[in-house]
Design an enzyme around this catalytic site. Structure first.
Site, PDB file in Angstrom:
ATOM      1  N   HIS A 378       0.791  -1.238   0.000  1.00 58.62           N
ATOM      2  CA  HIS A 378       0.000   0.000   0.000  1.00 58.62           C
ATOM      3  C   HIS A 378       0.813   1.274   0.000  1.00 58.62           C
ATOM      4  CE1 HIS A 378      -4.246  -1.171   0.435  1.00 58.62           C
ATOM      5  NE2 HIS A 378      -3.775  -2.266   0.990  1.00 58.62           N
ATOM      6  N   LYS A 569      -8.525  14.379   3.447  1.00 58.85           N
ATOM      7  CA  LYS A 569      -7.689  13.171   3.526  1.00 58.85           C
ATOM      8  C   LYS A 569      -6.797  13.354   4.750  1.00 58.85           C
ATOM      9  CE  LYS A 569      -6.318  14.242  -0.672  1.00 58.85           C
ATOM     10  NZ  LYS A 569      -6.581  12.996  -1.348  1.00 58.85           N
ATOM     11  N   ARG A 570      -6.038  12.335   5.128  1.00 57.20           N
ATOM     12  CA  ARG A 570      -5.122  12.506   6.246  1.00 57.20           C
ATOM     13  C   ARG A 570      -4.173  13.674   5.968  1.00 57.20           C
ATOM     14  NH1 ARG A 570      -5.164   8.628  10.590  1.00 57.20           N
ATOM     15  NH2 ARG A 570      -3.366   9.757  11.346  1.00 57.20           N
ATOM     16  N   LYS A 575       0.865  14.636   0.938  1.00 57.32           N
ATOM     17  CA  LYS A 575      -0.420  14.964   0.305  1.00 57.32           C
ATOM     18  C   LYS A 575      -0.521  16.462  -0.014  1.00 57.32           C
ATOM     19  CE  LYS A 575      -2.808  11.026   2.461  1.00 57.32           C
ATOM     20  NZ  LYS A 575      -3.299  10.228   1.332  1.00 57.32           N
ATOM     21  N   THR A 677      -8.357   6.769  -2.927  1.00 50.94           N
ATOM     22  CA  THR A 677      -9.719   6.316  -3.240  1.00 50.94           C
ATOM     23  C   THR A 677     -10.703   7.470  -3.068  1.00 50.94           C
ATOM     24  OG1 THR A 677      -9.789   5.404  -1.000  1.00 50.94           O
ATOM     25  CG2 THR A 677      -9.467   3.845  -2.795  1.00 50.94           C
ATOM     26  N   LYS A 681     -14.220   8.722  -5.306  1.00 49.89           N
ATOM     27  CA  LYS A 681     -15.517   9.092  -4.728  1.00 49.89           C
ATOM     28  C   LYS A 681     -15.970  10.437  -5.280  1.00 49.89           C
ATOM     29  CE  LYS A 681     -14.149   6.471  -0.724  1.00 49.89           C
ATOM     30  NZ  LYS A 681     -13.384   6.523   0.521  1.00 49.89           N
TER      31      LYS A 681
END
Length: 843
Positions: A378, A569-570, A575, A677, A681
């Protein structure tokens, strides 16, 4: 503008397709009243909203139980190959609405609850999220369970029943504060304790070599108590099981040592054993080598493998007597999928059981183990890879350490034979890393002990093959596969966006709910004015509804016709929430310097949790809230720009914000996000994506056409080239005036007047230690955001792009992903067989 319809009102006006039968409504009412009667204790005859929630949950659960028993009987009779999905995280969210949707009960419940003078949405809001995961990995596991049940696979999810899930996030003075998530405080109506299947798990002790073979002795025992949660497929009467283990101390725990003395202290010490399932480690993409975490990993593996072997041996429903004793057929009947390296101990544990307990020959046991296990990788971030100290293993799991050493020796002998004299290759490929502190590389253990290794998006799988596990790929290229992630359309479309489902179903029917590729048919309606108008109307209603929610929650007035620009998101440096912050500041400065100019109004929303020990992530949250404080209170700006931090982002909040988003930010440095993911969405719910060519963004651009996303910035090759020449952040700072102005404002305390040095660490990191190269993509990002503004000013063209994105999102269903796992890894076929419901005789 008229207030938006509630989901409940909208469901009531949905065309005849979804109208509930009157018999169903009467039955639900009767059942609800019966449960409510038994919920209320004698001295309390006034029901609380929570009583109503539990009565409804038990009513819906009644519809599950018969199907659940039937499904398990069906599996025992047909004895199919069983899939065991092992994960330390299952981020399930709420269960009530999802169960009603999958059983086709939602309209009946809605109408029954309405007739009783109650509001279904209010009852749904009472349910606690089951937050037993950090982010993508745990939510993926939840989507996979839904798809496996919908596809009729005999599948089981196995994990830990954490007493406390991911912490609740409070924002206090702009800082993240963690609160314990006591999600079980009021009980959990969806689980069933199964004490009859309680199992022992051993720790510590020593290894004895006897005439009967190797024995692991003098261990400490902890009991694993299973709690089962039903997992319904979509309208196929299949109900699979998620079994979560809870740690219990045996009754004699620590009491033998206290025979002479402190009985009270000995009983209190039971907590030491039960702490194993107390709390989820709140780290995402970061490895923390704590002994308690290793205990959790072995605990779930040891309990699960005993359960798998029991089920393999006695394949008759309700029977405990072994039917099979030979393990030759084990891989034909059992598939174990390791969700990342957290359940990697399955490999040595299965070897230990086969060799030490079942007396299978070592080489035969190794063949069986490899054919049974498969590993999903992952992440490629080095700080996320699990590397356990050998000394910790030696103390906690001495027999497993011996087995790992023996497996590693076999593996290295093979490599040495193929590459004679290549000592460096042996060092790189060893499961044991030498150094000051010897460590076990769990990813290497997974690769040698599995028959398939897969990444979770095409670009990520290529990186896995070409860099992270290149030596292993050279050795066994046939072992490596790609399985691009997906999301379940039941929760992430049908449940959270009924308005959009309705306008789609009017055009193409309802089959897309179980075959998302049918959304392709919407390409015929891209220029259909009615459809364009309907899609835009649904988005506007979702935005109004979310704006109302935000006003209640944050007391901030939102302009519902502004662009809802969302990054949830985290919080993590890779990110790049900081890139988003720099854009917000740049926009602010432009409005301030040209107040009379016309600007596209934006509401920038950023949400996510920071790991409690991750200083930089917590600073990023403080920066976002501080920027919001300045911008949202500046009269020059008005409602043209707002910056909101969405507190306590979780599954149930995602279900509200995603359908309302116009723009989805997926802006990680190329080569760092394995898949993502959330991006999927947003796509299926009608938001356009601004993103880098990273993770599944690459395949989204391929499906919809790159011109229908806003793609910017460096690609993987550019990042590698920049690494080779040396990344000089200061050069960008000197060259780009708007970037320099933004950084100077952060640095000088413009956004933190009470504490001017507050963001010193953030600025220092960005200028001198930024692994994720925020400045290198700043210019391209700002330019790309300008293109977003241009298109947003043309609502018709914007909505046409939205429709194209929705139409091209079919690939990103977890049903497709699971079909690929089933055929390419597990060797099973999905089943379209619909199990007869409990009220009909079985065939």
């Amino acid at each position: 503008m008229a207030a938006p319809l509630s989901d409940g009102e909208r469901r009531k006006q949905i065309s005849v397709r979804g109208i509930a039968g009157l018999g169903d409504v009467a039955e639900v009412r009767k059942s609800f009243n019966r449960h409510l009667h038994f919920t209320l204790v004698k001295d309390r005859n006034v029901a609380t909203p929570r009583d109503y929630y539990f009565a409804l949950a038990h009513t819906v659960r009644d519809h599950l139980v018969g199907r659940w028993i039937r499904t398990q009987q069906h599996y025992y009779e047909r004895d199919p190959k069983r899939i065991y999905y092992l994960s330390l995280e299952f981020y399930m969210g709420r269960t009530l609405q999802n169960t009603m949707v999958n059983l086709g009960l939602q309209n009946a419940c809605d109408e029954a609850i309405y007739q009783l003078g109650l509001d279904l949405e209010e009852l749904e809001e009472i349910e606690e999220d089951a937050g037993l995961g950090n982010g993508g990995l745990g939510r993926l596991a939840a989507c996979f369970l839904d798809s496996m049940a919908t596809l009729g696979l005999a599948a089981y999810g196995y994990g830990i029943r954490y007493e406390f899930g991911i912490f609740n996030q409070k924002i206090v003075d702009g800082w993240q504060v963690e609160e314990a998530d006591d999600w079980l405080r009021y009980g959990n109506p969806w689980e069933k304790a199964r004490p009859e299947y309680m199992l022992p798990v051993h720790f510590y002790g020593r290894v004895d070599r006897t005439s009967e073979g190797v024995k692991w002795v003098d261990t400490q025992v902890v009991l694993a108590m299973p709690y089962d949660t039903p997992v319904p497929g979509y309208k196929n009467n299949t109900v699979n099981t998620m079994r979560l283990w809870s740690a219990k101390a045996p009754n004699d725990f620590n009491l033998q040592e206290f025979n002479v003395g402190d009985y009270i202290e000995a009983v209190l010490d039971r907590n030491l054993a039960e702490n194993i399932s107390r709390v989820l480690y709140p780290n995402d993409n970061f490895f923390e080598g704590k002994e308690l975490r290793l205990k959790q990993e072995y605990f779930v593996v040891a309990a699960t493998l005993q359960d798998i072997i029991r089920r393999f041996k006695s394949s008759k429903f309700g029977c405990r007597d072994p039917v099979r004793t030979c393990f030759e057929t084990f891989p034909d009947k059992v598939a174990i999928q390791l969700n990342d390296t957290h359940p990697a101990l399955s490999i040595p544990e299965l070897m230990r059981i086969l060799v030490d307990v079942e007396k299978v020959d070592w080489n035969k046991a190794w063949e069986i183990t490899k054919r049974t296990c498969a590993y999903t990788n992952h992440t490629v971030l080095p700080e996320a890879l699990e590397r356990w100290p050998v000394s910790m293993f030696e103390k906690l799991l001495p027999r497993h350490l011996e087995i790992i050493y023996a497996l590693n020796q076999m593996h290295l002998d093979r490599v040495a034979a193929l590459y004679p004299g290549d000592i460096d290759r042996l060092r790189r490929m060893s499961v044991i890393e030498e150094g000051d502190c010897k460590r076990i590389n769990m990813a290497h253990l997974c690769v040698i002990g599995s028959h398939v290794v897969n990444g979770v998006a095409r670009i990520h799988s290529d990186i896995v093959k070409n860099s992270v596990f290149k030596d292993f790929y050279d050795l066994e290229p046939e072992k490596f596969q790609n399985k691009t992630n997906g999301i379940t359309p039941r929760r992430w479309l049908l449940l959270c966006n009924p308005g959009l489902v309705d306008v789609i179903a009017e055009k193409i029917g309802e089959d897309f709910i179980t075959d998302l590729s049918q959304l392709k048919k919407l390409l015929d309606f891209i220029n259909n004015e009615t459809f364009i108008r309907d899609v835009a109307k649904v988005k506007q209603e979702n935005k109004l509804k979310f704006a109302t929610y935000l006003e209640e929650k944050y007391k901030v007035k939102i302009n519902p016709s502004s662009m809802f620009d969302v990054q949830v998101k985290r919080i993590h440096e890779y990110k790049r929430q900081l890139l988003n912050c720099l854009h917000a500041i740049t926009l602010y400065n432009r409005i301030r310097s040209n107040p009379s100019e016309s600007f596209v109004p934006r509401t920038i929303m950023i949400g996510g949790k920071a790991a409690p020990g991750y200083h930089m992530a917590k600073m990023i949250i403080k920066l976002i809230t501080s920027i919001g404080e300045v911008i949202n209170n500046d009269p020059y700006v008005g409602d043209r720009l707002k910056v909101i931090f969405l507190e306590n982002y979780r599954v149930s909040l995602a279900e509200k914000v995603i359908p309302a988003a116009d723009l989805s930010q997926q802006i990680s440095t190329a080569g760092t996000e394995a898949s993502g993911t959330g991006n999927m969405k947003f796509m299926v719910n009608g938001a356009l994506t601004i993103g880098t060519m990273d993770g599944a963004n690459v395949e989204m651009a391929e499906e919809a056409g790159e011109e229908n996303l806003f793609i910017f910035g460096m690609q993987v090759e550019d990042v590698e080239a920049l690494d080779r020449q040396g990344y000089n952040a200061r050069a960008y700072y000197e060259r780009l005036p708007e970037l320099r102005q933004a950084i100077d404002q952060i640095s000088s305390g413009f956004f933190s007047p009470q504490d001017p040095g507050c963001f010193r660490d953030v600025v220092n990191m960005l200028l001198y230690h930024d692994r994720f190269k925020v400045f290198a993509d700043y210019e391209a990002y700002i330019k790309c955001q300008g293109q977003v503004d241009q298109l947003f000013m043309d609502p018709r063209e914007w909505t046409k792009k939205v429709i194209r994105n929705i139409a091209c999102s079919g690939k990103f269903s977890s049903d497709r992903t699971i079909k690929e796992y089933a055929r390419d890894i597990w060797g099973v076929e999905p089943s379209a067989t619909k199990i007869p419901p409990p009220n009909l005789p079985r065939d």
